[in-house]
Design a protein around this motif. Structure first.
Motif, PDB file in Angstrom:
ATOM      1  N   VAL A  58       0.817  -1.208   0.000  1.00  0.00           N
ATOM      2  CA  VAL A  58       0.000   0.000   0.000  1.00  0.00           C
ATOM      3  C   VAL A  58       0.858   1.268   0.000  1.00  0.00           C
ATOM      4  N   TRP A  59       2.101   1.160   0.454  1.00  0.00           N
ATOM      5  CA  TRP A  59       3.004   2.313   0.358  1.00  0.00           C
ATOM      6  C   TRP A  59       3.136   2.735  -1.107  1.00  0.00           C
ATOM      7  N   ASN A  60       3.330   1.760  -1.980  1.00  0.00           N
ATOM      8  CA  ASN A  60       3.468   2.054  -3.413  1.00  0.00           C
ATOM      9  C   ASN A  60       2.168   2.570  -4.003  1.00  0.00           C
ATOM     10  N   THR A  61       1.047   1.978  -3.565  1.00  0.00           N
ATOM     11  CA  THR A  61      -0.259   2.407  -4.062  1.00  0.00           C
ATOM     12  C   THR A  61      -0.509   3.870  -3.714  1.00  0.00           C
ATOM     13  N   LEU A  74      -0.655   7.276  -6.070  1.00  0.00           N
ATOM     14  CA  LEU A  74      -1.735   8.255  -5.935  1.00  0.00           C
ATOM     15  C   LEU A  74      -1.158   9.665  -5.869  1.00  0.00           C
ATOM     16  N   PHE A  75      -0.186   9.873  -4.989  1.00  0.00           N
ATOM     17  CA  PHE A  75       0.422  11.199  -4.831  1.00  0.00           C
ATOM     18  C   PHE A  75       1.044  11.677  -6.139  1.00  0.00           C
ATOM     19  N   MET A 116      -9.878   5.219  -4.784  1.00  0.00           N
ATOM     20  CA  MET A 116      -9.267   6.544  -4.886  1.00  0.00           C
ATOM     21  C   MET A 116     -10.078   7.450  -5.794  1.00  0.00           C
ATOM     22  N   ALA A 117     -10.453   6.941  -6.963  1.00  0.00           N
ATOM     23  CA  ALA A 117     -11.182   7.749  -7.946  1.00  0.00           C
ATOM     24  C   ALA A 117     -12.513   8.231  -7.375  1.00  0.00           C
ATOM     25  N   GLU A 118     -13.205   7.358  -6.643  1.00  0.00           N
ATOM     26  CA  GLU A 118     -14.484   7.733  -6.038  1.00  0.00           C
ATOM     27  C   GLU A 118     -14.285   8.818  -4.986  1.00  0.00           C
ATOM     28  N   PHE A 119     -13.254   8.667  -4.178  1.00  0.00           N
ATOM     29  CA  PHE A 119     -12.962   9.671  -3.149  1.00  0.00           C
ATOM     30  C   PHE A 119     -12.605  11.007  -3.791  1.00  0.00           C
ATOM     31  N   ALA A 130      -9.924  11.223 -15.597  1.00  0.00           N
ATOM     32  CA  ALA A 130      -8.593  11.793 -15.839  1.00  0.00           C
ATOM     33  C   ALA A 130      -7.603  11.248 -14.820  1.00  0.00           C
ATOM     34  N   PHE A 131      -8.062  11.087 -13.580  1.00  0.00           N
ATOM     35  CA  PHE A 131      -7.181  10.540 -12.547  1.00  0.00           C
ATOM     36  C   PHE A 131      -6.757   9.122 -12.895  1.00  0.00           C
TER      37      PHE A 131
END
Length: 209
Positions: A89-92, A96-97, A130-133, A143-144
Motif C-alpha cells: 500500500v506504500w506504493n499504491t 496516488l500522490f 481513490m477515484a471515487e474519493f 482523468a485521474f
C-alpha cells in the motif's frame, strides 16, 4: 513495522534533551550527513525533501507543523515532497500522490487524503476507491485513472525509489536538506525541533554558497 519502530524511537527521543543552540547540533546524533550527496532537483536553490506515506500516523501529525514552516521558507529554498515506496500500500499511495502531482491538483487534496485515511478510516488502497474519493473532492475521476496508470507516473515512481535508496531512508517522516543531511522526528526530538534543525542546516548551506 517501520511506523511501530519509529514510535519507539520517538518515545525515547522525547526523554532526551534537545539542543537549545545551533552549536549543540551534532552529526550522527541529531542528523546524518550522507557520504554521497544527492543532486537537487533545482540547482542554485537549497532543497528540502520530505519523504512520507499517507498511511503513516507520524507523517499525519507532522503535517500542521511542516505546512506552517513551509509557508515561511524564503525564495532560495525549494521544498519537495517525495512518497516513500516500500511496497504494498506504500506504493499504491505513492502512485496516488505522483498522479495527483502530475495533474497539478495535489495541493488541493493532500490534507483531505490524510484526513480520510487517519480520521475516517478509509484505506484508499485501490484505484477505484481513490477515484471515487477524489471525485467528491472535485477531481475528474476518469482523468485521474488515466494519469494513475500512465507511463509518466510509473517513471516518477522509479525515480522516487532511487531517491529513497540514495538518501538511505528506512522509515518516515524524514527530511533531507540539500541532498546532504537526513533527519527525522526521533533524532531531532520532535516536530518543532525537526524544522528548527532543518533551518539550521539550511543556514549552513546558505553560508557555504
Amino acid at each position: 513495522m517501520r511506523t511501530l519502530l519509529f514510535s519507539a524511537l520517538l518515545a525515547v527521543a522525547s526523554l532526551l534533551s534537545v539542543p537549545a543552540h545551533a552549536a549543540d547540533y551534532r552529526a550522527g546524533k541529531h542528523y546524518v550527513e550522507l557520504n554521497s550527496p544527492v543532486p537537487v532537483s533545482q540547482p542554485g536553490k537549497i532543497e528540502v525533501v520530505e519523504l512520507f506515506w499517507y498511511g503513516c500516523p507520524h507523517c499525519y501529525e507532522f503535517e500542521p507543523v511542516l505546512n506552517a514552516w513551509v509557508e515561511t521558507l524564503p525564495d532560495d529554498v525549494n521544498f519537495v515532497r517525495v512518497p516513500a515506496l516500500f511496497g504494498g500500500v506504500w506504493n499504491t499511495h505513492g502512485q496516488l500522490f505522483i498522479a495527483l502531482e502530475a495533474m497539478k491538483v495535489e495541493p488541493q487534496v493532500h490534507e483531505a487524503i490524510f484526513a480520510a485515511v487517519h480520521r475516517e478510516g478509509r484505506k484508499l488502497a485501490t484505484p477505484k476507491e481513490m477515484a471515487e474519493f477524489l471525485a467528491a473532492q472535485g477531481v475528474d475521476s476518469e482523468a485521474f485513472l488515466k494519469t494513475y496508470n500512465s507511463f509518466g507516473v510509473k517513471s516518477q515512481m522509479e525515480k522516487a525509489k532511487k531517491l529513497a535508496m540514495a538518501y538511505q531512508v528506512t522509515g518516515v517522516p524524514v527530511l533531507v536538506v540539500n541532498g546532504k543531511y537526513r533527519l527525522d522526528l526521533g533524532s531531532a526530538g520532535g516536530p518543532q525541533q525537526a524544522v528548527a534543525l532543518a533551518d539550521h542546516l539550511i543556514a549552513r548551506e546558505r553560508a557555504a554558497q
